[in-house]
Write an enzyme that holds these catalytic residues in place. Structure first.
Site, PDB file in Angstrom:
ATOM      1  N   MET A  24     -17.963 -97.567  36.378  1.00  0.00           N
ATOM      2  CA  MET A  24     -17.316 -98.309  35.359  1.00  0.00           C
ATOM      3  C   MET A  24     -18.183 -99.542  35.353  1.00  0.00           C
ATOM      4  O   MET A  24     -17.655-100.508  34.700  1.00  0.00           O
ATOM      5  CB  MET A  24     -15.936 -98.588  35.701  1.00  0.00           C
ATOM      6  CG  MET A  24     -15.129 -97.459  35.430  1.00  0.00           C
ATOM      7  SD  MET A  24     -13.295 -97.724  34.976  1.00  0.00           S
ATOM      8  CE  MET A  24     -12.779 -98.828  36.164  1.00  0.00           C
ATOM      9  N   ALA A  26     -20.385-102.993  36.460  1.00  0.00           N
ATOM     10  CA  ALA A  26     -20.194-104.212  37.424  1.00  0.00           C
ATOM     11  C   ALA A  26     -20.658-103.558  38.822  1.00  0.00           C
ATOM     12  O   ALA A  26     -19.806-103.763  39.725  1.00  0.00           O
ATOM     13  CB  ALA A  26     -18.676-104.442  37.418  1.00  0.00           C
ATOM     14  N   LEU A  27     -21.767-103.054  38.729  1.00  0.00           N
ATOM     15  CA  LEU A  27     -22.361-102.455  40.172  1.00  0.00           C
ATOM     16  C   LEU A  27     -22.684-103.469  41.014  1.00  0.00           C
ATOM     17  O   LEU A  27     -22.866-104.660  40.780  1.00  0.00           O
ATOM     18  CB  LEU A  27     -23.646-101.730  39.623  1.00  0.00           C
ATOM     19  CG  LEU A  27     -23.832-100.693  38.462  1.00  0.00           C
ATOM     20  CD1 LEU A  27     -25.025 -99.715  38.602  1.00  0.00           C
ATOM     21  CD2 LEU A  27     -22.537 -99.479  38.933  1.00  0.00           C
ATOM     22  N   HIS A  28     -22.328-102.982  42.325  1.00  0.00           N
ATOM     23  CA  HIS A  28     -22.784-103.689  43.573  1.00  0.00           C
ATOM     24  C   HIS A  28     -23.378-103.002  44.598  1.00  0.00           C
ATOM     25  O   HIS A  28     -23.656-101.644  44.190  1.00  0.00           O
ATOM     26  CB  HIS A  28     -21.215-104.474  44.121  1.00  0.00           C
ATOM     27  CG  HIS A  28     -20.144-103.546  44.164  1.00  0.00           C
ATOM     28  ND1 HIS A  28     -20.187-102.370  45.064  1.00  0.00           N
ATOM     29  CD2 HIS A  28     -18.967-103.273  43.505  1.00  0.00           C
ATOM     30  CE1 HIS A  28     -19.013-101.576  45.124  1.00  0.00           C
ATOM     31  NE2 HIS A  28     -18.244-102.145  44.151  1.00  0.00           N
ATOM     32  N   HIS A  31     -22.112 -99.279  44.997  1.00  0.00           N
ATOM     33  CA  HIS A  31     -22.543 -98.403  44.106  1.00  0.00           C
ATOM     34  C   HIS A  31     -24.024 -98.172  44.277  1.00  0.00           C
ATOM     35  O   HIS A  31     -24.403 -96.957  43.823  1.00  0.00           O
ATOM     36  CB  HIS A  31     -22.488 -98.820  42.575  1.00  0.00           C
ATOM     37  CG  HIS A  31     -21.245 -99.276  42.304  1.00  0.00           C
ATOM     38  ND1 HIS A  31     -20.757-100.676  42.044  1.00  0.00           N
ATOM     39  CD2 HIS A  31     -19.990 -98.450  42.014  1.00  0.00           C
ATOM     40  CE1 HIS A  31     -19.478-100.606  41.648  1.00  0.00           C
ATOM     41  NE2 HIS A  31     -18.826 -99.395  41.517  1.00  0.00           N
ATOM     42  N   GLN A  55      -7.702 -94.572  31.826  1.00  0.00           N
ATOM     43  CA  GLN A  55      -7.258 -94.635  33.501  1.00  0.00           C
ATOM     44  C   GLN A  55      -6.793 -95.954  33.802  1.00  0.00           C
ATOM     45  O   GLN A  55      -6.408 -96.237  35.019  1.00  0.00           O
ATOM     46  CB  GLN A  55      -8.579 -94.327  34.489  1.00  0.00           C
ATOM     47  CG  GLN A  55      -9.650 -95.463  34.616  1.00  0.00           C
ATOM     48  CD  GLN A  55     -10.725 -94.915  35.458  1.00  0.00           C
ATOM     49  OE1 GLN A  55     -11.574 -93.875  34.827  1.00  0.00           O
ATOM     50  NE2 GLN A  55     -10.954 -95.555  36.460  1.00  0.00           N
ATOM     51  N   ARG A 181     -13.525-105.374  41.639  1.00  0.00           N
ATOM     52  CA  ARG A 181     -12.237-106.121  41.367  1.00  0.00           C
ATOM     53  C   ARG A 181     -12.328-107.509  42.322  1.00  0.00           C
ATOM     54  O   ARG A 181     -11.188-108.437  42.350  1.00  0.00           O
ATOM     55  CB  ARG A 181     -10.736-105.421  41.395  1.00  0.00           C
ATOM     56  CG  ARG A 181     -10.735-104.416  40.309  1.00  0.00           C
ATOM     57  CD  ARG A 181      -9.310-103.819  40.352  1.00  0.00           C
ATOM     58  NE  ARG A 181      -9.137-103.042  38.898  1.00  0.00           N
ATOM     59  CZ  ARG A 181      -9.234-102.024  38.689  1.00  0.00           C
ATOM     60  NH1 ARG A 181      -9.587-101.171  39.702  1.00  0.00           N
ATOM     61  NH2 ARG A 181      -9.017-101.217  37.665  1.00  0.00           N
TER      62      ARG A 181
HETATM   63  P1  AMP Z   1     -16.076 -97.909  40.277  1.00  0.00           P
HETATM   64  O1  AMP Z   1     -16.016 -99.187  40.881  1.00  0.00           O
HETATM   65  O2  AMP Z   1     -14.665 -97.531  40.068  1.00  0.00           O
HETATM   66  O3  AMP Z   1     -16.891 -98.072  38.973  1.00  0.00           O
HETATM   67  O4  AMP Z   1     -16.468 -96.828  41.083  1.00  0.00           O
HETATM   68  C1  AMP Z   1     -17.710 -96.123  40.878  1.00  0.00           C
HETATM   69  C2  AMP Z   1     -18.252 -95.181  42.107  1.00  0.00           C
HETATM   70  O5  AMP Z   1     -18.435 -96.056  43.296  1.00  0.00           O
HETATM   71  C3  AMP Z   1     -16.750 -94.388  42.712  1.00  0.00           C
HETATM   72  O6  AMP Z   1     -17.420 -93.181  43.142  1.00  0.00           O
HETATM   73  C4  AMP Z   1     -16.326 -95.345  43.859  1.00  0.00           C
HETATM   74  O7  AMP Z   1     -15.782 -94.566  44.889  1.00  0.00           O
HETATM   75  C5  AMP Z   1     -17.678 -95.987  44.391  1.00  0.00           C
HETATM   76  N1  AMP Z   1     -17.368 -97.209  45.225  1.00  0.00           N
HETATM   77  C6  AMP Z   1     -16.741 -98.139  44.715  1.00  0.00           C
HETATM   78  N2  AMP Z   1     -16.988 -99.082  45.719  1.00  0.00           N
HETATM   79  C7  AMP Z   1     -17.676 -98.718  46.568  1.00  0.00           C
HETATM   80  C8  AMP Z   1     -17.840 -99.260  48.040  1.00  0.00           C
HETATM   81  N3  AMP Z   1     -17.521-100.301  48.479  1.00  0.00           N
HETATM   82  N4  AMP Z   1     -18.421 -98.326  48.935  1.00  0.00           N
HETATM   83  C9  AMP Z   1     -18.979 -96.953  48.447  1.00  0.00           C
HETATM   84  N5  AMP Z   1     -18.879 -96.623  47.037  1.00  0.00           N
HETATM   85  C10 AMP Z   1     -17.910 -97.465  46.254  1.00  0.00           C
END
Ligand code: AMP
Length: 286
Positions: A24, A26-28, A31, A55, A181
């Site tokens: 979604m 806001a990559l870190h 991701h 969702q 978040r």
């Molecule tokens: P989202 O943050 O909801 O956009 O998640 C996108 C993908 O990144 C999902 O498969 C999450 O499980 C994964 N994800 C989010 N945070 C982490 C993290 N700290 N470490 C590994 N994968 C992550």
């Protein structure tokens, strides 16, 4: 890296078997680790960047969810993505869109009990994205443990022929799982948020010392959660069935710090109890 704004642009840019990382935005660094894993076998890595309204529940943070396409493009490219797919709302949900995927009972437990419709929204958008992207495999973080389990189930039940790969949770120095978040947390809440991984670690340490009683392990975790408004702290089997002390288990936690909802989990392996962060093995479904 190509930024594809439509499925037509996406299809023109794909140049080989695809490993897909749905996000979604806001990559870190969490991701980025998924993207690096996707790129490791030389496949064409597609990252999707779409904040999926279906969702989010009533009163949740769909409107305020952080959005930063330029920042996302920089992180995705650096991590080895070939294509960042940033579709419009109309492409994902055309006016006549009518299908919802119901992933069954597991979607109504744990996070699903507190966020009605959440996992149906996730399953529906992920299957639609699978249709648009056509991946050979897709990578999801174990941070969202229940989401990963549900998507493995959906891929198997619907015979999607897509390998669903789970990737390790990337954490900050104090153990807090990275999450888009986390940006909502005040400085004081950010300090308190470390209580989540501390709670998991304490329960895991007791497990490593031989404790197998679910109520005792949960109580040890709960005692470390001062300042967190707890939603649940629950021990389950690795498949999210009822806990069985003799098999691979997972301790899952969800709670609020102020208005921010955070989740985390730790896998507990009775054959290697000292490896508290034992990883759920990669599963392949045809
Ligand atoms: P989202 O943050 O909801 O956009 O998640 C996108 C993908 O990144 C999902 O498969 C999450 O499980 C994964 N994800 C989010 N945070 C982490 C993290 N700290 N470490 C590994 N994968 C992550």
């Amino acid at each position: 890296m190509i930024i594809a704004r439509s499925a037509t642009e996406l299809r023109a840019a794909i140049n080989g078997p695809v490993s897909f990382v749905p996000t979604m935005g806001a990559l870190h660094a969490g991701h980025a680790s998924l993207i690096r894993l996707a790129a490791a076998d030389g496949s064409c890595v597609v990252v999707s960047d779409f904040v999926n309204p279906s969702q989010f529940g009533e009163g949740e943070d769909f409107e305020s969810y952080p959005r930063d396409l330029d920042g996302d493009a920089a992180i995705a490219e650096q991590a080895g993505a070939q294509i960042l797919y940033a579709p419009s709302m109309a492409e994902i949900y055309p006016p006549d869109f009518a299908t919802t995927i119901d992933p069954g009972p597991l979607a109504h437990e744990l996070c699903g009990a507190l966020r009605p419709g959440h996992f149906a929204g996730v399953a529906t958008v992920v299957v639609r994205l699978f249709g648009l992207v056509g991946p050979r495999r897709a990578i999801f973080g174990r941070k969202d443990y229940q989401q990963l389990a549900i998507l493995q189930l959906v891929a198997k039940d619907l015979a999607l022929g897509i390998e669903i790969v789970g990737a390790p949770t990337i954490r900050d120095a104090d153990g807090l799982a990275l999450s888009s978040r986390n940006a909502y947390l005040s400085a004081a809440e950010r300090v308190q948020a470390a209580a989540l991984p501390v709670a998991l670690q304490r329960a895991a340490a007791a497990y490593a010392n031989g404790e197998r009683d679910a109520a005792i392990l949960a109580a040890i975790g709960r005692n470390a959660l001062d300042g967190v408004e707890l939603e649940y702290l629950e021990l389950r089997s690795a498949e999210l069935a009822p806990y069985d002390p003799e098999h691979l288990a997972v301790l899952l936690v969800a709670g609020h710090l102020g208005a921010t909802r955070l989740i985390d989990n730790i896998v507990l392996d009775p054959t290697a109890p000292e490896h508290a962060v034992a990883q759920l093995s990669t599963k392949e479904y045809a």
